[in-house]
Design an enzyme around this catalytic site. Sequence first.
Site, mmCIF file in Angstrom:
data_model
loop_
_atom_site.group_PDB
_atom_site.id
_atom_site.type_symbol
_atom_site.label_atom_id
_atom_site.label_comp_id
_atom_site.label_asym_id
_atom_site.label_seq_id
_atom_site.Cartn_x
_atom_site.Cartn_y
_atom_site.Cartn_z
ATOM 1 N N SER A 76 0.924 -1.446 0.061
ATOM 2 C CA SER A 76 -0.047 -0.206 -0.140
ATOM 3 C C SER A 76 1.118 1.318 -0.088
ATOM 4 O O SER A 76 1.279 1.358 -1.166
ATOM 5 C CB SER A 76 -1.052 -0.192 0.490
ATOM 6 O OG SER A 76 -1.587 -1.427 0.889
ATOM 7 N N ASP B 131 -6.325 1.618 -3.505
ATOM 8 C CA ASP B 131 -7.058 2.201 -2.840
ATOM 9 C C ASP B 131 -7.363 3.192 -2.299
ATOM 10 O O ASP B 131 -8.281 3.453 -1.112
ATOM 11 C CB ASP B 131 -7.079 0.866 -2.030
ATOM 12 C CG ASP B 131 -6.084 0.115 -1.217
ATOM 13 O OD1 ASP B 131 -5.029 1.703 -1.469
ATOM 14 O OD2 ASP B 131 -5.727 0.011 -0.673
ATOM 15 N N ASP C 33 -2.221 6.233 -4.350
ATOM 16 C CA ASP C 33 -1.215 5.446 -3.718
ATOM 17 C C ASP C 33 -0.661 4.252 -4.489
ATOM 18 O O ASP C 33 -1.714 4.181 -5.371
ATOM 19 C CB ASP C 33 -1.694 4.403 -2.327
ATOM 20 C CG ASP C 33 -2.341 3.847 -2.008
ATOM 21 O OD1 ASP C 33 -3.479 3.659 -3.056
ATOM 22 O OD2 ASP C 33 -2.903 2.986 -1.520
#
Length: 498
Positions: free
Chosen positions: A142, A290, A286
């Site tokens: 992430s 998401d 990112d």
Amino acid sequence: ILSSFRKYIKKNFVTLCLCEIHQLYLYNKKVKLMTLIKSISGIRGTIGGAVGDNLTPVDAVKFASAYGSFLKIRHASKSSERLKVVIGRDARISGPMIHNLVMNTLVGLGIDVIDLGLSTTPTVEIAVPLEKADGGIILTASHNPKQWNALKLLNEKGEFLSGKEGELILEIAEKEAFDFSDVDNLGEVIENNAYMDIHIDEVLELPLVDADLVKTKKFKVVVDGVNSSGGIIIPNLLEQMGVEVVKLYCEPNGHFPHNPEPLKEHLGDICKLVVEEKADFGIVVDPDVDRLAFISNDGEMFGEEYTLVAVADYVLSKTPGNTVSNMSSSRALRDITEKHGGTYQASAVGEVNVVELMKKTNAIIGGEGNGGIIYPSSHYGRDSMVGVALFLTYLANQDKTVAEIRASYPQYYMSKNKIELTPQIDVDNVLATLTEKYNSENITTIDGVKIDFPTEWVHLRKSNTEPIIRIYTEAPTQSEADVLAERFVKELKEIARI
């Protein structure tokens, strides 16, 4: 030295949301944390180093084996047919290595793999049910920097695993109770590179997305894809909606040009470029796409917290209902929800917790204040693609600039800070001490400690993904939010004696 630190950590280090911090390195007389974090949603760590202390090839194989073994237990009734798992990755440098290790581990367990290659987290989430797969794995850390990677684990619905399911996988990994297939029963890898296009088609078909209207507005948008998969999929979506795209850091080579967490202090380049290009706004995602942040037409941050607020305002104006966000998210969503006659509720931090409460309350839309949009009409997962398409449609329906839209919302300001965890910090004791000190205030303890004051709040919690304590505050002005944050950072350090 390492042995003594392991014993010290095992004895004194507080469990971090079911995560285990495995090793503390002393390097150049400075403390440097290298971590392998095992949690209910997967495994995350830094690349390189010793087995069991970081995300090494051995650790990747071990936890892929545990996940595959879990699926075989979960779907034991399907013993007559091979299981199927969808896998995709973001563009970070270690992606191809981890990708091949994980895929071939599943093949060794007799599980077929649908390989999406370079992809996004929401793309994998929608692919799992479309492929009628038994699970999915997203290889991404992430917003973490390039030295990190992770295995994020999904169920057959394309949703993150429950806490109990995650615990079972950790138990299987600990016992190393793996039963690999013989040579005649190995799985196979089926490549499918079409899913980012399929994802775009799915988004454009949503009833509240009006691409034809957006095309008439001839918007111009700057996109910062942080040199990951967002640099491909976001521009493609925009171009199909008739938007002129100015690309910034959209080469998916995994060399992040700035800290990949889409916060104001990392986004000076796009803020400047939006003004220079006279663009209608900017989009930042990112590495796994998401989380979604906007830059207003004046080069100012729209605010990650207000991504969900704006999209929810549009969705609720067309389909009134309830909303959910986590405890660290802005009060603005509550205000907007009540304006449209709905009810707002807050969950513990974590996508799985938000989704669980959304289902329980039949929420129309929800998400997290970090720019995560969860729109059940698409799927139960944070999805920047959905957020972008809905926001563009909303903007096309308004006779306002993006800056004017932002100014129309309740004005709250947040300050987000953190304290690095070290062995001397007894986190539970620190939070318990603060809870007692402020027991006359409105306090919630379902996830750390949140203290609601009349006009402001502070939320203190252990991170799910990093060895830190997060300190989030919100107030009517930025200075008040910053002062409140500084006050609690100071109090935390005083109690922890650091």
